[in-house]
Design an enzyme around this catalytic site. Structure first.
Site, PDB file in Angstrom:
ATOM      1  N   GLY A  54       0.808  -1.201   0.000  1.00 55.78           N
ATOM      2  CA  GLY A  54       0.000   0.000   0.000  1.00 55.78           C
ATOM      3  C   GLY A  54       0.849   1.262   0.000  1.00 55.78           C
ATOM      4  O   GLY A  54       1.920   1.321  -0.613  1.00 55.78           O
ATOM      5  N   SER A  55       0.381   2.272   0.710  1.00 49.28           N
ATOM      6  CA  SER A  55       1.026   3.581   0.659  1.00 49.28           C
ATOM      7  C   SER A  55       2.407   3.618   1.300  1.00 49.28           C
ATOM      8  O   SER A  55       3.147   4.583   1.096  1.00 49.28           O
ATOM      9  CB  SER A  55       0.126   4.625   1.320  1.00 49.28           C
ATOM     10  OG  SER A  55      -1.042   4.831   0.546  1.00 49.28           O
ATOM     11  N   THR A  56       2.783   2.591   2.078  1.00 50.86           N
ATOM     12  CA  THR A  56       4.145   2.584   2.615  1.00 50.86           C
ATOM     13  C   THR A  56       5.165   2.477   1.484  1.00 50.86           C
ATOM     14  O   THR A  56       6.319   2.901   1.635  1.00 50.86           O
ATOM     15  CB  THR A  56       4.357   1.432   3.609  1.00 50.86           C
ATOM     16  OG1 THR A  56       4.118   0.173   2.963  1.00 50.86           O
ATOM     17  CG2 THR A  56       3.432   1.572   4.806  1.00 50.86           C
ATOM     18  N   LYS A  86       5.195   4.203  -1.061  1.00 46.20           N
ATOM     19  CA  LYS A  86       5.445   5.553  -1.574  1.00 46.20           C
ATOM     20  C   LYS A  86       6.808   6.081  -1.144  1.00 46.20           C
ATOM     21  O   LYS A  86       7.333   7.012  -1.756  1.00 46.20           O
ATOM     22  CB  LYS A  86       4.325   6.494  -1.137  1.00 46.20           C
ATOM     23  CG  LYS A  86       2.994   6.172  -1.813  1.00 46.20           C
ATOM     24  CD  LYS A  86       1.839   6.965  -1.227  1.00 46.20           C
ATOM     25  CE  LYS A  86       0.520   6.545  -1.874  1.00 46.20           C
ATOM     26  NZ  LYS A  86      -0.657   7.168  -1.246  1.00 46.20           N
TER      27      LYS A  86
END
Length: 487
Positions: free
Chosen positions: A215-217, A219
């Protein structure tokens, strides 16, 4: 008469010679095949006739041996078995060994030739050395904080020391007690069947053997790739990022969890975890540079061992632009273990360098003499030092004023990144809650710990399971334990 006696003596001598030749054939030339024959119990009797060496955490054993008085004399015991099961694994008379019990079996069982100064003499006499000990890198306080933080929910925690790669915590939940598999009675068989039939898979080491969409980790990796490639030169400059963002070559629109993401700078988009900004950024960086950066962080590495094997985290290099956009926000085929994401956070904390993670500090004889040490660990440059400096700033702001405020520790500098990874058909599954972070005490010269937490709690309400709300408090407890630890 004398001639007959002489003939009989010669015949007896030939018979004796034949016996010696056959004994030599069996005991020397066929010794290995006999030793490895499953029907030969002598090896098992000898193996369990001595106490097994111990696995140590913080200088204290978390394993032991119990004298059963039976033919297979000693059974393995465990102290706080569920707490350390993802590290120790089990040593079973029926089902073999796993994890450290398996990777360090030579030392623990006493069969490693390094345990004796005269290994050839032991081979001749068939003598078995007492089992040696395995000293781990774990921090007791951090391990307990991670275990109690998960509280039985499905998930995992991995924590490493950024400057060295020492693994400080490795927890998987739900867990089990390895002691129930140690012996060879009927109860062991029932326990084995129960554990294997359990839908929650308590024997699965989710910290190193299970991969999740990060997920957004992820990024953090995308931002590093953009900064290294020069696609972003000013983290405060507005980006040309529409919200929603139409995936290239499709009519599919990508949205954000919150409003106000259109054209945000990298700093603000990172703080509020804007999918649209990072999806378009990944496409602009390109699949080549994105893949290279992911590989530098450790993705697609099938050789990692700590010393037992770790499932490879993956970033697909054969994607189109739409798939690359999703991959760049930790979706599509992107998968990561919690240990891998702890390494990502550690790279930011350590000036862009990653030290290979390891779990065994040293091995010793039963008298405490060192047999082998971890030694110097190889270094890999995951990003430019200047990029790491910028990412430290961005991760710090996530904790001070963004989505990761639940990870803040008074008196310490903490950087983090939240993630809520979608999965299932049409993203119908309960999202996985992620948080990756690092922490540096006010008196520390450098960050002391990097942590990754994932929670896959199927019982949670879909709207309540978020990286900042569920995973960040667990990471905070682990980081605080390391910063305050006296181990």
């Amino acid at each position: 008469m004398t001639r007959y006696i002489r003939h009989a003596a010669c015949f007896c001598a030939l018979l004796l010679l034949a016996l010696l030749v056959n004994a030599t054939r069996v005991q020397v030339f066929q010794a290995r095949s006999h030793d490895e024959n499953p029907a030969n119990r002598r090896e098992n009797i000898a193996r369990y006739g001595l106490q097994r060496g111990d696995i140590l955490v913080g200088g204290r054993p978390v394993t032991g041996s119990r004298d059963t008085g039976e033919q297979l004399r000693f059974e393995r015991t465990y102290k706080d078995g569920p707490l350390y099961a993802p590290v120790t694994g089990f040593a079973s008379q029926e089902y073999g060994t796993t994890f450290l019990e398996h990777a360090e079996d030579g030392v623990l069982s006493g069969s490693d030739p390094l345990l004796t100064p005269f290994p050839l003499w032991n081979d001749f006499t068939r003598r078995r050395n007492p089992g040696g000990d395995v000293v781990t890198t774990l921090d007791r306080a951090a391990q307990k904080a991670a275990f109690h933080g998960l509280g039985g929910r499905k998930g995992a925690v991995a924590a490493v020391e950024p400057a060295t790669g020492r693994i400080l915590a490795l927890v998987s939940s739900p867990s089990y007690d390895p002691a129930v598999l140690s012996g060879n009675d009927r109860g062991v068989g029932r326990s084995w069947a129960r554990l294997n039939d359990d839908v929650d898979r308590p024997m699965l080491n989710r910290a190193v053997r299970q991969t999740y969409p990060p997920g957004s980790t992820f990024k953090v990796v995308t931002a590093a790739a953009a900064l290294d490639a020069g696609v972003i030169t000013d983290v405060d400059a507005a980006t040309d990022s529409p919200a929603p963002y139409t995936l290239p070559g499709t009519t599919t629109s990508l949205t954000n969890e919150s409003d106000g993401c259109a054209d945000l700078s990298l700093r603000e988009a990172f703080k509020w975890s804007c999918n649209t900004v990072f999806a378009k950024l990944g496409v602009k960086v390109g699949v080549g540079d994105m893949t290279a950066t992911a590989h530098a962080f450790g993705f697609n590495d099938k050789s990692l061992r700590i010393p037992f094997s770790v499932a490879p985290s993956t970033f697909d290099p054969a994607v189109d632009k739409a798939q690359l956009a999703l991959s760049s926000i930790g979706q599509f085929n992107t998968r990561a273990t919690p240990l891998q994401m702890a390494m990502v956070a550690a790279a930011v904390a350590n000036g862009g360098q990653i030290r290979a993670p390891y779990l065994v500090e040293r091995t010793t004889t039963d008298d405490g003499d060192t047999v082998a040490t971890a030694g110097s660990r190889p270094v890999r440059q995951a990003m430019l030092p200047s990029t790491a400096v910028r990412l430290k700033e961005l991760m710090t702001q996530v904790v001070t004023e963004g989505t990761g405020t639940n990870a803040a520790i008074p008196g310490a500098t903490v950087g983090g990144k939240t993630g809520t990874a979608q999965h299932g058909v049409g993203n119908s599954g309960t999202p996985y809650a992620w948080f990756v972070s690092w922490a540096q005490g006010e008196r520390d010269m450098e960050p002391k710990v990097a942590v990754a937490v994932v929670v896959e709690d199927a019982a949670a309400d879909r709207g309540e399971i978020t990286g900042g709300g569920v995973a960040a408090p667990i990471a905070r407890a682990v980081m605080k334990a390391v910063l305050n630890s006296k181990d």
